[in-house]
Design a protein around this motif. Structure first.
Motif, PDB file in Angstrom:
ATOM      1  N   SER A  21      34.064  43.221  27.837  1.00  0.00           N
ATOM      2  CA  SER A  21      33.399  42.570  28.967  1.00  0.00           C
ATOM      3  C   SER A  21      32.036  43.212  29.182  1.00  0.00           C
ATOM      4  O   SER A  21      31.807  44.356  28.789  1.00  0.00           O
ATOM      5  CB  SER A  21      34.254  42.687  30.233  1.00  0.00           C
ATOM      6  OG  SER A  21      35.400  41.876  30.106  1.00  0.00           O
ATOM      7  N   LYS A  22      31.143  42.453  29.818  1.00  0.00           N
ATOM      8  CA  LYS A  22      29.782  42.934  30.083  1.00  0.00           C
ATOM      9  C   LYS A  22      29.491  42.754  31.565  1.00  0.00           C
ATOM     10  O   LYS A  22      29.629  41.660  32.110  1.00  0.00           O
ATOM     11  CB  LYS A  22      28.773  42.173  29.237  1.00  0.00           C
ATOM     12  CG  LYS A  22      28.935  42.462  27.762  1.00  0.00           C
ATOM     13  CD  LYS A  22      27.853  41.804  26.943  1.00  0.00           C
ATOM     14  CE  LYS A  22      27.912  42.325  25.542  1.00  0.00           C
ATOM     15  NZ  LYS A  22      28.440  41.425  24.582  1.00  0.00           N
ATOM     16  N   GLY A  32      40.183  46.395  43.703  1.00  0.00           N
ATOM     17  CA  GLY A  32      41.402  45.636  43.458  1.00  0.00           C
ATOM     18  C   GLY A  32      41.253  44.512  42.453  1.00  0.00           C
ATOM     19  O   GLY A  32      42.219  43.824  42.124  1.00  0.00           O
ATOM     20  N   ALA A  33      40.046  44.293  41.957  1.00  0.00           N
ATOM     21  CA  ALA A  33      39.774  43.170  41.050  1.00  0.00           C
ATOM     22  C   ALA A  33      40.418  43.388  39.689  1.00  0.00           C
ATOM     23  O   ALA A  33      40.509  44.515  39.196  1.00  0.00           O
ATOM     24  CB  ALA A  33      38.266  42.989  40.883  1.00  0.00           C
ATOM     25  N   ARG A  34      40.845  42.271  39.087  1.00  0.00           N
ATOM     26  CA  ARG A  34      41.379  42.292  37.720  1.00  0.00           C
ATOM     27  C   ARG A  34      40.547  41.334  36.885  1.00  0.00           C
ATOM     28  O   ARG A  34      40.532  40.130  37.137  1.00  0.00           O
ATOM     29  CB  ARG A  34      42.853  41.903  37.708  1.00  0.00           C
ATOM     30  CG  ARG A  34      43.697  42.960  38.383  1.00  0.00           C
ATOM     31  CD  ARG A  34      45.188  42.761  38.352  1.00  0.00           C
ATOM     32  NE  ARG A  34      45.700  41.633  37.633  1.00  0.00           N
ATOM     33  CZ  ARG A  34      46.687  40.852  38.073  1.00  0.00           C
ATOM     34  NH1 ARG A  34      47.244  41.080  39.237  1.00  0.00           N
ATOM     35  NH2 ARG A  34      47.122  39.846  37.346  1.00  0.00           N
ATOM     36  N   ILE A  35      39.869  41.885  35.886  1.00  0.00           N
ATOM     37  CA  ILE A  35      38.945  41.117  35.048  1.00  0.00           C
ATOM     38  C   ILE A  35      39.426  41.198  33.607  1.00  0.00           C
ATOM     39  O   ILE A  35      39.698  42.284  33.092  1.00  0.00           O
ATOM     40  CB  ILE A  35      37.511  41.660  35.198  1.00  0.00           C
ATOM     41  CG1 ILE A  35      37.055  41.474  36.653  1.00  0.00           C
ATOM     42  CG2 ILE A  35      36.566  40.971  34.231  1.00  0.00           C
ATOM     43  CD1 ILE A  35      35.751  42.136  36.991  1.00  0.00           C
ATOM     44  N   GLY A  36      39.509  40.047  32.951  1.00  0.00           N
ATOM     45  CA  GLY A  36      40.041  39.960  31.599  1.00  0.00           C
ATOM     46  C   GLY A  36      39.085  40.455  30.518  1.00  0.00           C
ATOM     47  O   GLY A  36      38.038  41.041  30.800  1.00  0.00           O
ATOM     48  N   GLY A  54      40.124  35.530  34.393  1.00  0.00           N
ATOM     49  CA  GLY A  54      40.752  35.486  33.079  1.00  0.00           C
ATOM     50  C   GLY A  54      39.813  35.878  31.950  1.00  0.00           C
ATOM     51  O   GLY A  54      38.627  36.158  32.157  1.00  0.00           O
ATOM     52  N   ASP A  55      40.341  35.852  30.743  1.00  0.00           N
ATOM     53  CA  ASP A  55      39.579  36.207  29.553  1.00  0.00           C
ATOM     54  C   ASP A  55      38.429  35.224  29.312  1.00  0.00           C
ATOM     55  O   ASP A  55      38.549  34.025  29.572  1.00  0.00           O
ATOM     56  CB  ASP A  55      40.485  36.195  28.315  1.00  0.00           C
ATOM     57  CG  ASP A  55      41.570  37.256  28.362  1.00  0.00           C
ATOM     58  OD1 ASP A  55      41.456  38.221  29.147  1.00  0.00           O
ATOM     59  OD2 ASP A  55      42.551  37.123  27.598  1.00  0.00           O
ATOM     60  N   LYS A  56      37.337  35.760  28.773  1.00  0.00           N
ATOM     61  CA  LYS A  56      36.181  34.999  28.290  1.00  0.00           C
ATOM     62  C   LYS A  56      35.530  34.108  29.342  1.00  0.00           C
ATOM     63  O   LYS A  56      34.919  33.088  29.012  1.00  0.00           O
ATOM     64  CB  LYS A  56      36.551  34.187  27.052  1.00  0.00           C
ATOM     65  CG  LYS A  56      36.959  35.058  25.880  1.00  0.00           C
ATOM     66  CD  LYS A  56      37.260  34.244  24.651  1.00  0.00           C
ATOM     67  CE  LYS A  56      37.677  35.148  23.522  1.00  0.00           C
ATOM     68  NZ  LYS A  56      38.090  34.404  22.348  1.00  0.00           N
ATOM     69  N   CYS A  57      35.644  34.474  30.609  1.00  0.00           N
ATOM     70  CA  CYS A  57      34.917  33.746  31.653  1.00  0.00           C
ATOM     71  C   CYS A  57      33.461  34.196  31.649  1.00  0.00           C
ATOM     72  O   CYS A  57      33.145  35.331  31.301  1.00  0.00           O
ATOM     73  CB  CYS A  57      35.519  34.019  33.024  1.00  0.00           C
ATOM     74  SG  CYS A  57      37.151  33.291  33.268  1.00  0.00           S
TER      75      CYS A  57
END
Length: 191
Positions: A21-22, A32-36, A54-57
């Protein structure tokens, strides 16, 4: 974890960030955030505590993803688009217990400067045009424009308008991928 974070970005302790991720200039990700995996957070993005991405957003510049917003994989959020989480805010009334969930399903696109009023679901691969205001659920593959937004057509996974009626039934093929889509009972699916 293996992700890029610009030196001006703030990622609070506890945030989960997926590999590759970037996180660009002046971003703030709450604890609390969850980033794919493979997510891009553009300049000046804010991500709240109760958020799942989610992934690749791809979240473009100047977007705030507030609490109770959930993005499935492959969602695109255009520059300066807006999420809300309280339906009837007042500065002098605390309404943090009244947040409404917003769900954006896989592959949906939210155009630049559009507004998503809280409490709705945006269907898979739907496309919300620039500047539109969404105040009700959006069907999968729907093409939405205007204020308030109205459906004007159907869109392929590739992102091209399909030659299908708004209602009734029909079959259309994406010019670019050759995939066939079927409209039946008010919903489009891949055939």
């Amino acid at each position: 974890m293996n992700f890029y974070k610009h030196e001006t970005a703030v990622v609070d302790d506890g945030a989960e960030i997926g590999d590759e991720s970037k996180i660009w200039h002046f971003v703030h990700v709450c604890g609390g955030a969850r980033i794919g995996r493979g997510v891009s957070l553009g300049q000046n993005v804010f991500v709240g505590n109760k958020v799942i991405i989610g992934d690749k957003c791809k979240i473009q510049n100047n977007v705030s993803v507030y609490d109770n917003v959930y993005l499935e994989d492959d969602v695109f959020c255009g520059p300066s688009m807006v999420f809300t989480n309280v339906y009837n805010p007042r500065s002098f009334i605390e309404r943090k217990t009244e947040y409404r969930d917003t769900l954006v399903k896989r592959g949906a696109t939210l155009g630049a400067n559009c507004t998503i009023v809280c409490g709705v679901t945006i269907g898979e691969y739907a496309l919300v045009g620039a500047g539109a205001v969404i105040n009700k659920d959006v069907k999968p593959f729907a093409l939405m424009v205007g204020v308030p937004a109205k459906q004007i057509g159907w869109i392929s996974i590739y992102g091209e308008q399909l030659k299908l009626p708004l209602e009734g039934s029909g079959i259309a093929r994406c010019e670019y991928t050759g995939e066939q889509y079927q409209l039946e009972n008010g919903f489009v699916s891949i055939k």
